[in-house]
Design an enzyme around this catalytic site. Structure first.
Site, PDB file in Angstrom:
ATOM      1  N   ARG A 116       1.104  -1.245  -0.434  1.00  0.00           N
ATOM      2  CA  ARG A 116      -0.010   0.194  -0.053  1.00  0.00           C
ATOM      3  C   ARG A 116       1.026   1.044  -0.436  1.00  0.00           C
ATOM      4  O   ARG A 116       0.835   2.223   0.515  1.00  0.00           O
ATOM      5  CB  ARG A 116      -1.137  -0.114   1.562  1.00  0.00           C
ATOM      6  CG  ARG A 116      -2.114  -1.699   1.018  1.00  0.00           C
ATOM      7  CD  ARG A 116      -3.248  -0.705   0.178  1.00  0.00           C
ATOM      8  NE  ARG A 116      -4.460  -2.058   0.112  1.00  0.00           N
ATOM      9  CZ  ARG A 116      -4.132  -2.913   0.315  1.00  0.00           C
ATOM     10  NH1 ARG A 116      -3.210  -3.727  -0.633  1.00  0.00           N
ATOM     11  NH2 ARG A 116      -4.407  -4.070   0.898  1.00  0.00           N
ATOM     12  N   GLU A 174      -5.018   2.730   6.859  1.00  0.00           N
ATOM     13  CA  GLU A 174      -4.543   2.622   5.767  1.00  0.00           C
ATOM     14  C   GLU A 174      -4.897   3.827   4.957  1.00  0.00           C
ATOM     15  O   GLU A 174      -4.658   3.984   4.170  1.00  0.00           O
ATOM     16  CB  GLU A 174      -5.095   1.328   5.220  1.00  0.00           C
ATOM     17  CG  GLU A 174      -4.809   1.421   3.860  1.00  0.00           C
ATOM     18  CD  GLU A 174      -5.705   0.175   3.229  1.00  0.00           C
ATOM     19  OE1 GLU A 174      -6.544   0.025   3.242  1.00  0.00           O
ATOM     20  OE2 GLU A 174      -5.496  -0.010   1.504  1.00  0.00           O
ATOM     21  N   SER A 206     -10.100  -1.198   4.277  1.00  0.00           N
ATOM     22  CA  SER A 206      -9.802  -1.776   5.328  1.00  0.00           C
ATOM     23  C   SER A 206      -9.049  -0.331   5.832  1.00  0.00           C
ATOM     24  O   SER A 206      -8.492   0.261   5.166  1.00  0.00           O
ATOM     25  CB  SER A 206      -8.590  -2.483   4.825  1.00  0.00           C
ATOM     26  OG  SER A 206      -8.614  -3.490   4.902  1.00  0.00           O
TER      27      SER A 206
HETATM   28  N1  EPU Z   1     -10.125 -12.268  10.138  1.00  0.00           N
HETATM   29  C1  EPU Z   1     -10.780 -12.123  11.496  1.00  0.00           C
HETATM   30  N2  EPU Z   1     -11.695 -12.134  11.863  1.00  0.00           N
HETATM   31  C2  EPU Z   1     -12.716 -11.436  10.854  1.00  0.00           C
HETATM   32  C3  EPU Z   1     -11.612 -11.700   9.206  1.00  0.00           C
HETATM   33  C4  EPU Z   1     -10.400 -11.855   9.061  1.00  0.00           C
HETATM   34  O1  EPU Z   1      -9.563 -12.795  12.581  1.00  0.00           O
HETATM   35  O2  EPU Z   1     -13.531 -11.520  11.016  1.00  0.00           O
HETATM   36  C5  EPU Z   1      -8.728 -12.447   9.812  1.00  0.00           C
HETATM   37  C6  EPU Z   1      -8.492 -14.368   9.607  1.00  0.00           C
HETATM   38  O3  EPU Z   1      -7.016 -14.757   9.820  1.00  0.00           O
HETATM   39  C7  EPU Z   1      -8.578 -13.689   7.767  1.00  0.00           C
HETATM   40  C8  EPU Z   1      -7.561 -12.425   7.691  1.00  0.00           C
HETATM   41  O4  EPU Z   1      -7.960 -12.127   8.952  1.00  0.00           O
HETATM   42  O5  EPU Z   1      -7.787 -14.487   7.520  1.00  0.00           O
HETATM   43  C9  EPU Z   1      -6.776 -11.879   6.367  1.00  0.00           C
HETATM   44  O6  EPU Z   1      -8.413 -11.286   6.384  1.00  0.00           O
HETATM   45  P1  EPU Z   1      -8.909 -10.687   4.761  1.00  0.00           P
HETATM   46  O7  EPU Z   1      -8.533 -12.186   3.377  1.00  0.00           O
HETATM   47  O8  EPU Z   1     -10.760 -10.418   4.894  1.00  0.00           O
HETATM   48  O9  EPU Z   1      -7.849  -9.712   4.299  1.00  0.00           O
HETATM   49  P2  EPU Z   1      -7.503  -8.658   5.345  1.00  0.00           P
HETATM   50  O10 EPU Z   1      -6.044  -8.792   5.650  1.00  0.00           O
HETATM   51  O11 EPU Z   1      -8.100  -8.678   6.603  1.00  0.00           O
HETATM   52  C10 EPU Z   1      -6.788  -7.209   2.920  1.00  0.00           C
HETATM   53  C11 EPU Z   1      -6.768  -6.528   2.135  1.00  0.00           C
HETATM   54  C12 EPU Z   1      -8.372  -6.144   1.901  1.00  0.00           C
HETATM   55  C13 EPU Z   1      -8.730  -7.018   0.535  1.00  0.00           C
HETATM   56  C14 EPU Z   1      -7.744  -8.361   1.913  1.00  0.00           C
HETATM   57  C15 EPU Z   1      -8.427  -9.877   0.426  1.00  0.00           C
HETATM   58  C16 EPU Z   1      -5.232  -4.428   3.582  1.00  0.00           C
HETATM   59  C17 EPU Z   1      -4.959  -3.827   4.098  1.00  0.00           C
HETATM   60  N3  EPU Z   1      -6.930  -4.584   3.265  1.00  0.00           N
HETATM   61  O12 EPU Z   1      -7.356  -7.305   4.260  1.00  0.00           O
HETATM   62  O13 EPU Z   1      -8.379  -4.792   1.284  1.00  0.00           O
HETATM   63  O14 EPU Z   1      -9.460  -6.901  -0.085  1.00  0.00           O
HETATM   64  O15 EPU Z   1      -6.469  -8.223   2.054  1.00  0.00           O
HETATM   65  O16 EPU Z   1      -7.053  -9.921  -0.122  1.00  0.00           O
HETATM   66  O17 EPU Z   1      -4.651  -5.082   2.941  1.00  0.00           O
HETATM   67  C18 EPU Z   1      -8.490  -2.444   1.259  1.00  0.00           C
HETATM   68  O18 EPU Z   1      -7.970  -2.057   1.134  1.00  0.00           O
HETATM   69  O19 EPU Z   1      -8.972  -1.945   1.414  1.00  0.00           O
HETATM   70  C19 EPU Z   1      -9.457  -3.745   1.169  1.00  0.00           C
HETATM   71  C20 EPU Z   1     -10.266  -4.074   1.394  1.00  0.00           C
END
Ligand code: EPU
Length: 374
Positions: free
Chosen positions: A175, A370, A266
């Site tokens: 990012r 972010e 996010s």
């Molecule tokens: N998780 C939890 N609780 C929840 C949801 C997630 O504990 O309710 C944990 C789980 O372990 C899960 C992990 O968080 O495996 C990752 O969750 P997710 O795959 O939803 O991804 P994220 O890391 O929370 C990032 C990006 C998102 C992008 C997703 C999918 C960042 C800051 N965010 O989120 O990007 O859509 O991966 O690749 O890196 C954005 O930037 O606005 C955005 C939505």
């Protein structure tokens, strides 16, 4: 070129903050942008360039001028080898496409899927525009914009001339890019050149994406229960359009639609911490969840570990919490929301601070936003 005075920004930030700016200017070509550059003293300062405002929290009315790109075109570029040694009958794999900064990012993703071109399909559904995607290095489901960007064309606000950067010159990170850091405010992206592929195939290694794609292919072929079903490896069945549809439905199930519930996706970055910090988090988690509990994490290289901020926030009890008009999204606690549609910037910031404080107190980890605060 369109110029507005005292314009509401409600439609220009996906959080739906009811703020305004003194002046708002939309230009539709590089020539108009250059014209603006020469006449900048006619507009109230400070200056800010935005895309669709999908990664911004406006903390108050903006006292100066906001610029927005209406440069919208998608053009296939002649293959670099074509001029030197024309190869009219041979289809090369790589297709370079130049996209205007003002093109809605997901329209570009759809354009590629419609033409069977691989590249941005995992990034489908991300709100915002193409220029901002190159500034922010948007990422999702194992792919980042930098993976498919070849060049970024910009106006240099210091010299007034156009400049083209190779991907390697943009200092891309998670990012991050030089457009947000060392060169912040100096360049305005006017178009981005992407390298797409006719043949490369999908990238399915993130989370449950492979599973979701296999289910979609099986559903399409009516082969759900067949033991010998090879849909997961049947590359013929996998098209950019299919992967795009799967990604769109995964996003739909986890993230709020900004048209319905205001948010900027996010809100925090996933912290990348030294292994010793991860061990500390893991030992806290073992006390609460038992000896066998494994904290979700990803190896970030060089002894660093990426820990999902969503998990840290959930562990602090915030998931689904609503405070006044601001909320923590129930299906993905990394997303803060304008829960009632009437949240003020102060309410979002108060919630942000309370969440970050509690994660610091419980795990000793500093969350950084972010979302850009303006
Ligand atoms: N998780 C939890 N609780 C929840 C949801 C997630 O504990 O309710 C944990 C789980 O372990 C899960 C992990 O968080 O495996 C990752 O969750 P997710 O795959 O939803 O991804 P994220 O890391 O929370 C990032 C990006 C998102 C992008 C997703 C999918 C960042 C800051 N965010 O989120 O990007 O859509 O991966 O690749 O890196 C954005 O930037 O606005 C955005 C939505």
């Amino acid at each position: 070129m369109q110029i507005f005075h005292d314009r509401s920004l409600r439609e220009w930030n996906t959080f739906g903050m009811k703020v305004s700016c003194s002046c708002f200017v939309e230009y539709s070509s590089v020539e108009e942008l250059k014209e603006l550059w020469h006449g900048l003293h006619d507009f109230p300062s400070p200056f800010l360039h935005i895309g669709r405002g999908s990664n911004i929290l406006f903390t108050k009315d903006f006292p100066g001028t906001i610029f927005h790109s209406g440069i919208r075109f998608i053009e296939v570029m002649p293959h670099p080898e074509a001029e030197a040694a024309p190869i009219p009958d041979r289809e090369t794999d790589e297709v370079q496409v130049e996209v205007g900064a003002g093109v809605t990012w997901d329209d570009f993703c759809g354009w590629c899927a419609d033409r069977n071109l691989w590249g941005p399909e995992n990034l489908s559904g991300i709100p915002g525009e193409t220029g901002a995607a190159a500034v922010q290095n948007i990422g999702a489901y194992g792919v980042e914009a930098k993976d498919i960007i070849r060049y970024v064309k910009c106006l240099d606000c210091v010299t007034g001339s156009m400049v083209t950067f190779k991907t390697s010159e943009c200092r891309y990170g998670y990012r991050e890019s030089m457009f947000k850091t060392s060169a912040k405010g100096r360049y305005i992206v006017t178009s981005v050149i992407f390298a797409l592929s006719r043949t490369s195939g999908p990238r399915l290694d993130y989370g449950h994406v492979r599973e979701a794609v296999e289910t979609a292919v099986a559903g399409k072929d009516g082969r759900h229960d067949a033991e010998e079903c090879t849909c997961g490896t049947d590359r013929q069945a996998l098209t950019p359009a299919l992967v795009r549809d799967v990604i769109l439905s995964v996003r739909d199930s986890k993230l709020p639609d900004p048209a319905v519930i205001g948010s900027a996706g996010s809100f925090f970055k996933n912290p990348v911490v030294p292994r010793s910090d991860y061990e500390r988090i893991a030992s806290i988690a073992r006390i609460e969840h038992g000896e066998d509990f494994v904290v979700p994490h990803y190896d970030a290289g060089s002894g660093f570990i990426k820990v999902p901020a969503a998990w840290l926030i959930e562990q602090c009890g915030w998931k689904g919490h609503i405070e006044g008009n601001a909320g923590v999204y129930g299906k993905q606690p990394l997303v803060l929301t304008n829960a009632t549609g009437n949240a003020s910037p102060d309410e979002i910031i108060a919630l942000e601070n309370r969440i970050a404080d509690s994660v610091m107190r419980k795990f000793g980890i500093a969350l950084s936003p972010e979302v850009e605060h303006v």
